[in-house]
Design a protein around this motif. Structure first.
Motif, PDB file in Angstrom:
ATOM      1  N   THR A  59       0.849  -1.191   0.000  1.00 59.28           N
ATOM      2  CA  THR A  59       0.000   0.000   0.000  1.00 59.28           C
ATOM      3  C   THR A  59       0.890   1.250   0.000  1.00 59.28           C
ATOM      4  O   THR A  59       2.111   1.162   0.114  1.00 59.28           O
ATOM      5  CB  THR A  59      -0.918   0.057   1.243  1.00 59.28           C
ATOM      6  OG1 THR A  59      -0.134   0.358   2.396  1.00 59.28           O
ATOM      7  CG2 THR A  59      -1.696  -1.241   1.439  1.00 59.28           C
ATOM      8  N   ASP A  60       0.239   2.394  -0.076  1.00 60.40           N
ATOM      9  CA  ASP A  60       0.977   3.657  -0.027  1.00 60.40           C
ATOM     10  C   ASP A  60       1.026   4.231   1.396  1.00 60.40           C
ATOM     11  O   ASP A  60       1.197   5.432   1.597  1.00 60.40           O
ATOM     12  CB  ASP A  60       0.378   4.673  -1.004  1.00 60.40           C
ATOM     13  CG  ASP A  60      -1.088   4.981  -0.735  1.00 60.40           C
ATOM     14  OD1 ASP A  60      -1.714   4.275   0.089  1.00 60.40           O
ATOM     15  OD2 ASP A  60      -1.606   5.920  -1.360  1.00 60.40           O
ATOM     16  N   TYR A  61       0.919   3.369   2.392  1.00 59.38           N
ATOM     17  CA  TYR A  61       0.899   3.768   3.801  1.00 59.38           C
ATOM     18  C   TYR A  61       2.101   4.646   4.163  1.00 59.38           C
ATOM     19  O   TYR A  61       1.936   5.732   4.738  1.00 59.38           O
ATOM     20  CB  TYR A  61       0.868   2.511   4.683  1.00 59.38           C
ATOM     21  CG  TYR A  61       0.972   2.774   6.164  1.00 59.38           C
ATOM     22  CD1 TYR A  61      -0.118   3.274   6.873  1.00 59.38           C
ATOM     23  CD2 TYR A  61       2.143   2.507   6.862  1.00 59.38           C
ATOM     24  CE1 TYR A  61      -0.033   3.508   8.237  1.00 59.38           C
ATOM     25  CE2 TYR A  61       2.237   2.729   8.228  1.00 59.38           C
ATOM     26  CZ  TYR A  61       1.146   3.232   8.906  1.00 59.38           C
ATOM     27  OH  TYR A  61       1.227   3.466  10.257  1.00 59.38           O
ATOM     28  N   THR A  63       4.071   6.373   2.288  1.00 59.79           N
ATOM     29  CA  THR A  63       4.012   7.640   1.556  1.00 59.79           C
ATOM     30  C   THR A  63       3.027   8.595   2.224  1.00 59.79           C
ATOM     31  O   THR A  63       3.307   9.794   2.353  1.00 59.79           O
ATOM     32  CB  THR A  63       3.602   7.403   0.083  1.00 59.79           C
ATOM     33  OG1 THR A  63       4.549   6.515  -0.508  1.00 59.79           O
ATOM     34  CG2 THR A  63       3.558   8.704  -0.698  1.00 59.79           C
TER      35      THR A  63
END
Length: 107
Positions: A59-61, A63
């Motif tokens: 996921t883009d967690y 970021t």
């Protein structure tokens, strides 16, 4: 503190997450076996490890955190993707219909 045997971890993951790819079973099993788990049963150790891996790698967690989002909000945003992946892993893979690898058709 508890350390879980590698074979027990693999067996647990394969039983509860039959759709989890072999490479991931191996990775998760090794990660879990290396740690001392304080008051955590095996199922919880598996869940924590899978959730953490999926959150950070799929996921883009990270970021979102780097852009200043609060941790709780970032987790809330990525959780549906994590839940979807775990749902897939909980299902037994469907058998492929048609010819098997190496099978020759009638000519």
């Amino acid at each position: 503190m508890a350390k879980f045997p590698l074979a027990a971890i693999e067996q647990h993951i394969r039983y509860h997450h039959p759709g989890c790819p072999d490479f991931a079973v191996s990775y998760f099993s090794n990660e879990i076996a290396q740690k001392e788990w304080l008051d955590a049963p095996l199922g919880q150790a598996v869940g924590i490890t899978m959730q953490s891996f999926l959150r950070h790698e799929m996921t883009d967690y990270d970021t979102l955190l780097l852009h200043g989002m609060e941790r709780a909000e970032a987790r809330r945003r990525v959780q549906p993707r994590i839940d979807a992946m775990l749902k897939i892993w909980r299902k037994k893979p469907k058998a492929h219909k048609g010819k098997k690898v190496g099978e020759v058709g009638n000519v």
